[in-house]
Design a protein around this motif. Sequence first.
Motif, PDB file in Angstrom:
ATOM      1  N   ARG A  38      -2.502  -2.858   6.610  1.00 29.49           N
ATOM      2  CA  ARG A  38      -2.051  -2.473   5.273  1.00 29.49           C
ATOM      3  C   ARG A  38      -0.566  -2.796   5.137  1.00 29.49           C
ATOM      4  NH1 ARG A  38      -5.726   0.498   2.482  1.00 29.49           N
ATOM      5  NH2 ARG A  38      -7.455   1.408   3.665  1.00 29.49           N
ATOM      6  N   ARG A  39      -0.146  -3.075   3.920  1.00 32.61           N
ATOM      7  CA  ARG A  39       1.230  -3.517   3.690  1.00 32.61           C
ATOM      8  C   ARG A  39       2.157  -2.337   3.430  1.00 32.61           C
ATOM      9  NH1 ARG A  39       0.866  -9.048  -0.001  1.00 32.61           N
ATOM     10  NH2 ARG A  39      -0.216 -10.311   1.589  1.00 32.61           N
TER      11      ARG A  39
ATOM     12  N   THR B 208       3.434  -4.494   8.296  1.00 33.48           N
ATOM     13  CA  THR B 208       2.075  -3.988   8.142  1.00 33.48           C
ATOM     14  C   THR B 208       1.861  -2.842   9.115  1.00 33.48           C
ATOM     15  OG1 THR B 208       1.187  -5.590   9.734  1.00 33.48           O
ATOM     16  CG2 THR B 208       1.168  -6.216   7.404  1.00 33.48           C
TER      17      THR B 208
ATOM     18  N   ASP C 165       0.817  -1.210   0.000  1.00 34.99           N
ATOM     19  CA  ASP C 165       0.000   0.000   0.000  1.00 34.99           C
ATOM     20  C   ASP C 165       0.849   1.258   0.000  1.00 34.99           C
ATOM     21  OD1 ASP C 165      -2.853  -1.100   0.338  1.00 34.99           O
ATOM     22  OD2 ASP C 165      -1.738  -2.123   1.927  1.00 34.99           O
TER      23      ASP C 165
ATOM     24  N   ARG D 264      -6.145  -2.277   9.888  1.00 34.70           N
ATOM     25  CA  ARG D 264      -6.502  -3.072   8.701  1.00 34.70           C
ATOM     26  C   ARG D 264      -5.288  -3.805   8.122  1.00 34.70           C
ATOM     27  NH1 ARG D 264      -9.879   0.727   4.741  1.00 34.70           N
ATOM     28  NH2 ARG D 264     -10.048  -1.283   3.645  1.00 34.70           N
TER      29      ARG D 264
END
Length: 424
Positions: A186-187, A180, A166, A184
């Motif tokens: 996210r990467r 992460t 992301d 949520r």
Amino acid sequence: MTVRSTETGRGQRCPDCDAALPADEQYVAWCAACDWNVDPGAPDPVPGRAEALRRRLARRYGERLFAAMDEPARRDPSGVLAVVVALAVHTVSAGLAVAGLLLLVLGWGHGALPVIGALLLVLGCTLRPRFGRLPADAPVLRRPDAPRLFALIDEIAAAAGTTGVDVIVLGPDAGAHVTTYGIRHRRLLHLGLTLWEILTPQERVALLGHELGHFAHGDLRHTAVVARALDTLALWLYFLAPGSAPGLAQWFANVVMAPPRWIARGLLSGLDRLTLRASQRAEYLADGTAARVGSSAAAAGLLDRLLVTPSADNARRREAIVASRSSGSAARREAEEHLWERVAACVALVPEVEYERLRRVGVRRGHAADSTHPPTHLRHRRVTEGVQHEASVHCDTERTAAIAAELAAVRRRLAQTAVGDAGR
């Protein structure tokens, strides 16, 4: 760069076997035939007892896995137990908050129960799992900022059997890792420019393939449950650390906190050991992904570059100091503009004989990137002696130039920061 530590003159021959010695004045004079003077550096620092045990286990697991990686993967009981321990850690954190809330609500008007409940609620919230945040002081790239770089990452991720990231966080260092952030998960990909700039375009593909391989192969330490548990236990130890203030009250507090501190330390050590073998296997698998997407030759080149990252870091600091002392703003801007090219040029001059020496030093000392990685020489052997792969993702001249243009502003910013820090 490694500096010669002997008085042996150039053009001479090995005093042990009479073989010819390398003639480069900038590097260690050593004998490739008998390993004379191959490792003249000081011994590695002696670690603490716990870290020494961790390194021995890491080396043992790395060697065993090297011989067993071609065998079918089996369910690892230690990995299952690690997840159980991680869930127990999260249950304790949640239990403190829930117990505190119940005491606060149901115990209202019953003496000290609400006070105890409030303390437990605060403690539970303080020790809750952290989900990571984007750094506030580093450049962060999103898809609109670098579409060609993200497109390359997406192509590599598809070839690796996973999805892309992301955000990309850039730094001046010589490292890279994925993690992460946020609830949520996210990467995030961290790219150190010192490492990125010393790699060839295809080695960059291998680097990205390796990092995304951690997501593709389900690296246990990168799962939300285990990663957050390791962070939480480290936070527990931070809060439970003994205080140094004088007085009887501090002494009493240290005594009271000692048992939970021992439990937290034991859980952290146990969870670390339970995930160590799985983590090392994940590194071998990620190297395989790097070879498949970037080519085996590029993956081997990447591992070689990791051997000289200390030299690359030193070159960056040296060039930043020189730039900070430039006379005139124009000269300084010019030095900042070409900082990364000069770092890459310094590493490009490292001869193959020096890489070979560093590989042999790694074999002798069992060097690894850290104790979660197998020894680097075993990773190199697996890439070079295993099945040889051609690249499935290519980074040609046009794509390389487009990505460089997207990173130009960040490169300038990080160069200016490096030079500014060096001038203080």
